[in-house]
Design a protein around this motif. Sequence first.
Motif, PDB file in Angstrom:
ATOM      1  N   SER A 168       0.829  -1.206   0.000  1.00  9.19           N
ATOM      2  CA  SER A 168       0.000   0.000   0.000  1.00  9.19           C
ATOM      3  C   SER A 168       0.861   1.252   0.000  1.00  9.19           C
ATOM      4  CB  SER A 168      -0.920  -0.022   1.221  1.00  9.19           C
ATOM      5  OG  SER A 168      -1.578   1.224   1.375  1.00  9.19           O
TER       6      SER A 168
ATOM      7  N   VAL B 143      -1.024  -0.256  -3.771  1.00  7.32           N
ATOM      8  CA  VAL B 143      -1.856  -1.446  -3.950  1.00  7.32           C
ATOM      9  C   VAL B 143      -2.709  -1.630  -2.701  1.00  7.32           C
ATOM     10  CG1 VAL B 143      -1.854  -3.961  -4.164  1.00  7.32           C
ATOM     11  CG2 VAL B 143      -0.262  -2.592  -5.516  1.00  7.32           C
TER      12      VAL B 143
ATOM     13  N   THR C 100      -3.664  -1.898  -9.206  1.00  6.56           N
ATOM     14  CA  THR C 100      -4.443  -0.776  -8.699  1.00  6.56           C
ATOM     15  C   THR C 100      -5.403  -0.260  -9.761  1.00  6.56           C
ATOM     16  OG1 THR C 100      -2.623  -0.144  -7.236  1.00  6.56           O
ATOM     17  CG2 THR C 100      -4.291   1.528  -7.699  1.00  6.56           C
TER      18      THR C 100
END
Length: 525
Positions: free
Chosen positions: A196, A201, A332
């Motif tokens: 992340s 992501v 993503t």
Amino acid sequence: MAEPALMKQVSGVFIQSLQGDGHAAVAQRVRVYRTVLEGVRSGTLRPGTRLPSARRLAADCAVSRGAVDEAFEQLQSEGLIERRVGDGSYVANPLPAGTIAPAPAVPTERPASASAKQVIERFAPHLGQWSRLEVATELFALPALHPRNVPTQDFPLDIWRRLMNRAWSEEFRSHLNYGPSAGLPQLREAIQRHLSLTRGVFCEARQVLVLNSPMQAVELIARVLLEPGDKVWLEDPGHASLPVLFEVLRARAVGVPFDAQGLDVARGRALALDARAVYLHPLGQHPTGVRTTAERGAELLRWATEQGAWIIEGNYNTEIIHDGVPPPALHTQDGGERVLLVGTFEGVLFPSLRLAYLVVPLHLADTFTAMRGLLGEHAHVATQLALTAFIDEGHMSAHLRELRQRCRQRRTALQEAVKRHLPAWVRLGPVAEGMHAALHFPASVPDVEVFRAIRKRGVGAVPLSSICWHARGINGLALGYGGAEEATIASAIRIIGEVLRSAPIAAVQGLLPAAAAQSGIGENR
């Protein structure tokens, strides 16, 4: 719990991917604010987590320091972070009531796609059997510039030794039993947070599977998603083992070439429109270093949606960014529906770590976990414990910052050595990220002969033609510079230059007059 004290010793979490609808359209302070806010609300940035300094976050994310200061001031006024004079900024502990979002980052109510339903139906008979079996709870020095020569000399071995000793302590005796097939829950959560913060992501921890290698991830993907005879697009040139692996798994590998924008989707359509999957490294393709553009990525996603195909996105050394802001991962952009993310920490830590990860679509998480369990697989538990602590205590963030700085210096040494020592007709490929690069020769230069000559002198770069599949006329050398010091890089490039100017290589191929080649005369860039 000693976590706050441990966190204070490092520079804060490593963040290089910012939230925003478009880098140009969204103000920098808003992007910083959204990123931290989303991290706090989702639980990625937990209470008490040390944040990077304003100066460090501005450098990591290529924004102004003023933008970071403004965002931090707003977050502090809302009670989400604490700014301590002389100490740094921390996520507030405790957080204001209602801060943590009750809903997961990925909505679970979204219906499965038709492709996912087919997979679920095909594997449904095996899920019950798996649930009954599941338990609840290079020994040699590689030559200079070898593509697999990673910077192990920069790894903080003293910290790792301490974490491994802790993993083998009496406290973790219960972990001597079989480990969960999908990996330790705490490591899956740590990897989720890491992805992340570094690649933007967003997924659930149960979508993350811990495996022993990227190749094991590919094998698992093939077992779950592919039928015998299915076609798979592969990068050409690319990793030489991949075509063999897919063929062994009874898939039909199709080599797809690259252009300046990334994988040539139009060429892939022409070669195998009905392919069921594609494997690529969009942030920095190996060995060419080409980055897939946003337009090409969108084109690839359209093809996958039209054909009901899957995209396997390689995520190797993506933490090492030299130029610009890294684009969002295909995972993503897709929302986690058709893209499976395969990655490993071996390049930025050390190869014998033997831990990789696979992020799968939410609806297929149970299916993939079940298949891994049926195969009787699990990763080394003590190593998983150590890696979890390495990430959660901030050592990964500190190491990545230091490693990125050193690799950037080594990249500069490579660029300068190429200009100084190699003929003008040699072209250095893109080096915007990672630790590898490609030297491109004219088609007439026999790169295999160059390889043989430099190998005798201790340089281990690999000929590009040897890792091509169907592509023709590609000559040059694939090399890795991350594991070499600047002086070693300069010396190895000088040797390559001397070989390229030698009579058997240059004169015979008509790149230099014979007399000049014999006298050692050549034009440097």
